[in-house]
Design a protein around this motif. Sequence first.
Motif, PDB file in Angstrom:
ATOM      1  N   ASP B  81      42.472  74.861  58.658  1.00 15.15           N
ATOM      2  CA  ASP B  81      43.296  74.011  59.754  1.00 15.15           C
ATOM      3  C   ASP B  81      43.990  72.875  59.243  1.00 15.15           C
ATOM      4  N   GLU B  82      43.381  72.418  58.072  1.00 18.17           N
ATOM      5  CA  GLU B  82      43.851  71.021  57.258  1.00 18.17           C
ATOM      6  C   GLU B  82      45.297  71.221  56.769  1.00 18.17           C
ATOM      7  N   TRP B  83      45.610  72.560  56.320  1.00 20.20           N
ATOM      8  CA  TRP B  83      46.975  72.849  55.975  1.00 20.20           C
ATOM      9  C   TRP B  83      48.181  72.097  56.501  1.00 20.20           C
ATOM     10  N   PRO B  84      48.916  71.408  56.111  1.00 15.75           N
ATOM     11  CA  PRO B  84      49.940  70.783  56.654  1.00 15.75           C
ATOM     12  C   PRO B  84      51.191  71.690  56.651  1.00 15.75           C
ATOM     13  N   HIS B  85      50.991  72.591  57.713  1.00 14.19           N
ATOM     14  CA  HIS B  85      52.062  73.776  58.074  1.00 14.19           C
ATOM     15  C   HIS B  85      53.607  73.253  58.287  1.00 14.19           C
ATOM     16  N   ALA B  86      53.330  72.443  59.167  1.00 13.47           N
ATOM     17  CA  ALA B  86      54.751  71.606  59.584  1.00 13.47           C
ATOM     18  C   ALA B  86      55.429  70.841  58.357  1.00 13.47           C
ATOM     19  N   ALA B  87      54.600  70.125  57.618  1.00 10.81           N
ATOM     20  CA  ALA B  87      55.403  69.360  56.376  1.00 10.81           C
ATOM     21  C   ALA B  87      55.895  70.199  55.488  1.00 10.81           C
ATOM     22  N   PHE B  88      54.808  71.456  55.134  1.00 11.12           N
ATOM     23  CA  PHE B  88      55.566  72.600  54.165  1.00 11.12           C
ATOM     24  C   PHE B  88      56.551  73.351  54.651  1.00 11.12           C
ATOM     25  N   ALA B  89      56.861  73.494  55.925  1.00 12.93           N
ATOM     26  CA  ALA B  89      57.887  74.384  56.514  1.00 12.93           C
ATOM     27  C   ALA B  89      59.154  73.829  56.132  1.00 12.93           C
ATOM     28  N   ALA B  90      59.256  72.645  55.615  1.00 11.81           N
ATOM     29  CA  ALA B  90      60.680  72.020  54.914  1.00 11.81           C
ATOM     30  C   ALA B  90      60.890  72.911  54.094  1.00 11.81           C
ATOM     31  N   PHE B  91      60.146  73.517  53.104  1.00 14.83           N
ATOM     32  CA  PHE B  91      60.351  74.253  51.957  1.00 14.83           C
ATOM     33  C   PHE B  91      61.258  75.582  52.537  1.00 14.83           C
ATOM     34  N   ASP B 118      46.704  65.849  59.285  1.00  8.91           N
ATOM     35  CA  ASP B 118      46.827  64.309  60.310  1.00  8.91           C
ATOM     36  C   ASP B 118      47.956  63.581  59.617  1.00  8.91           C
ATOM     37  N   ILE B 119      47.676  63.256  58.260  1.00 15.46           N
ATOM     38  CA  ILE B 119      48.347  62.413  57.321  1.00 15.46           C
ATOM     39  C   ILE B 119      49.935  62.770  57.552  1.00 15.46           C
ATOM     40  N   PHE B 152      51.099  54.356  59.823  1.00 17.12           N
ATOM     41  CA  PHE B 152      51.477  55.292  58.870  1.00 17.12           C
ATOM     42  C   PHE B 152      50.429  55.517  57.625  1.00 17.12           C
ATOM     43  N   ALA B 153      50.574  56.617  57.019  1.00 18.70           N
ATOM     44  CA  ALA B 153      49.872  57.067  55.784  1.00 18.70           C
ATOM     45  C   ALA B 153      51.005  56.822  54.608  1.00 18.70           C
ATOM     46  N   VAL B 154      50.295  56.212  53.698  1.00 17.58           N
ATOM     47  CA  VAL B 154      51.340  55.819  52.470  1.00 17.58           C
ATOM     48  C   VAL B 154      50.804  56.921  51.341  1.00 17.58           C
ATOM     49  N   ILE B 155      52.080  57.727  51.123  1.00 22.34           N
ATOM     50  CA  ILE B 155      52.024  58.957  49.845  1.00 22.34           C
ATOM     51  C   ILE B 155      52.526  58.254  48.600  1.00 22.34           C
ATOM     52  N   ALA B 230      57.423  66.354  50.305  1.00 25.20           N
ATOM     53  CA  ALA B 230      56.922  67.040  51.526  1.00 25.20           C
ATOM     54  C   ALA B 230      56.051  66.455  52.423  1.00 25.20           C
ATOM     55  N   LEU B 231      55.234  65.633  51.664  1.00 28.60           N
ATOM     56  CA  LEU B 231      54.114  65.113  52.588  1.00 28.60           C
ATOM     57  C   LEU B 231      54.554  63.873  53.328  1.00 28.60           C
ATOM     58  N   GLY B 232      55.668  63.208  52.880  1.00 30.90           N
ATOM     59  CA  GLY B 232      56.183  61.875  53.302  1.00 30.90           C
ATOM     60  C   GLY B 232      57.139  62.320  54.741  1.00 30.90           C
ATOM     61  N   ARG B 233      57.211  61.696  55.579  1.00 22.79           N
ATOM     62  CA  ARG B 233      58.314  61.997  56.570  1.00 22.79           C
ATOM     63  C   ARG B 233      59.565  61.368  56.172  1.00 22.79           C
TER      64      ARG B 233
END
Lengths: 375, 375
Positions: B81-91, B118-119, B152-155, B230-233
Amino acid sequence: MDESERLAWAYLSRVAEPPNPKLSELVAAEGVIGAAERIRRRDADPKLLRSTEARYELDCARADLDVLDRMGGRLVTDRDDEWPHAAFAAFQGADRDRRPDARAPLVLWVLGPSQLCDIAERSAAIVGTRAATSYGEYVASDLASGLIDRDFAVISGGAYGIDGAAHRAALSCDGETVAVLAAGLDIPYPAGHSALLHRVGKHGLLVSEYPPGMRPTRRQFLTRNRLVAALGRATVVVEAGVRSGAANTAGWAHALGRPVCAVPGPITSSSSVGCHELLKREDVTLVTRAADVVEVAGRCGELAPDLDRPTTGLDDLSDEELTVFEALPGRGMRTVDEIAVTAGIPATEVLGPLTMLNVRGLATQENGCWKLAKR
Amino acid sequence: MDESERLAWAYLSRVAEPPNPKLSELVAAEGVIGAAERIRRRDADPKLLRSTEARYELDCARADLDVLDRMGGRLVTDRDDEWPHAAFAAFQGADRDRRPDARAPLVLWVLGPSQLCDIAERSAAIVGTRAATSYGEYVASDLASGLIDRDFAVISGGAYGIDGAAHRAALSCDGETVAVLAAGLDIPYPAGHSALLHRVGKHGLLVSEYPPGMRPTRRQFLTRNRLVAALGRATVVVEAGVRSGAANTAGWAHALGRPVCAVPGPITSSSSVGCHELLKREDVTLVTRAADVVEVAGRCGELAPDLDRPTTGLDDLSDEELTVFEALPGRGMRTVDEIAVTAGIPATEVLGPLTMLNVRGLATQENGCWKLAKR
């Protein structure tokens, strides 16, 4: 230009607040002497009568010309070879609904050895806040002297801060510089720049749309800015606060279709806020060197050279060579098989890169074991 | 995830240099246990066999998981569940001809209380040179704490300089921060940041694509940068030299369709050269405040407020009022007719503006003569 014409130009220069399109039209239609006559006789377009009502009886043309002659200056109009026709043609393309003052001047009061039309061919305006930081003054000087080195003239407004630094740097490398004033040529403004303006008038050019004795007003500064923007092939804003006359000059440059450049600075500096606001616009070019300004303001193809990039001995390595290089130990030795596991590539593909690294002096071997070469 | 699956993921995490698309395909087709089995049996696509040849016999999955368990970390894969699917979809949208490594990771080694998915929903990457100036560190801290204030989270990448300043500021305001490492979770790199990375792992997240014990290499830093992007918007470059890893991260952000922001600095600073190079591109946003970053990385409509502009008592004056105001003497008094001549407007049109100026407390009169009001 004969003396009666000179007197007429001088009279018209003061009789209405410039720029006055109705007055320019009248001069174009009647000639300058006829136009002056019509204004005096109160025989003109009602709008023009209104805008000349306060001053038409006031004739100090003779006195104004005497001041000019004593200074060694001259009147320049569109009848003169010196008139920068090409530079002022930009006013015709401006959106006059939004900028009704986008008009060429009627007459300019000019002092100095440079020729206005020559200068306007290869020039950049360097403008900025009076509240300049030492960073801003350094950058203005550096850009100005870099532009002079590249045969550009430096146009500015003679003010404290960025303007002054730009004029000074241009003078100090024996370059051409023009101060476009918001007051008469005989009114050194600001007073603290009277020596600087004197030097600009001696070695470059002082230019004003206003007759002698006129003190500057807020409106005159803004009106003057259009001439700074028109005479520069590009306008460079070095430092500007959140409210700044430099932004006004940049706005004129935009309106005239001239490139606008801005220099970034620390975001912690209130004197760079206006530059950063400008740089958020797509049509403003970020510049850090005189060569960048030349690229936008110079002749076609005068491109800024690429920045020098530091290089290392690893730059030319292939991906495989770099991967193998990074798997080499600094101390001790590793076998080819150990290197293969560390690098994550088949052992059969390690020896080729190792040999290349050896040739380049990056790896050494002893009895089939490898390590980084001492450098 | 049962233990045999965990062992298989750990094995696959080390057997080939990530990212490895053939390996991901095999896992998708056969499941993780089947894929590990096929690699061990040497029964797979020839390319995959080649890329796993050096390490397929090396099985330290048990030991790696023991290290992870002792640290209190976890493996995260796209089954979690924790996998950031949306963020990694950018690849998936990236141009893989130009960027063959534009692939989601196979498995992540993760330590810390935050949840990766979440982050990644509300985050910005703050990156920059290790050779940061005090200006750069100040700006990184200021942006990071401003972003934390806005939830915001800071990556970042855990490096010296800008990265460290961003993590530290985020931690100091009890915000969420993620360090994406180019080495195993148990390898504090750089060593001088081991205490900082420990705090990030305790209060935020440490994330790595590499199993325990892996030391970082140049290639791993570059591969890691894609995960930061990828993890930063959005990716914000605070300071960068002419050659900088931050420019590489910015390149990844571009390739992934994420906004790239850069902070300007003094043009005299070599640590800002890379930012200025980025800012010359049309698709890079100049930012000076956290609110600017939120505008590009936040929800639709989260616009940065306008800058405060200083105002003066003259701002609301009409053109005529301003012109009359400037014609008023500071000392002595002037008649309406004298004011009309100075202002260049008909005497009949002077009294209206004078009255308005009087009402606003800007002009005073005595016996029909006027001057500036004392302020």
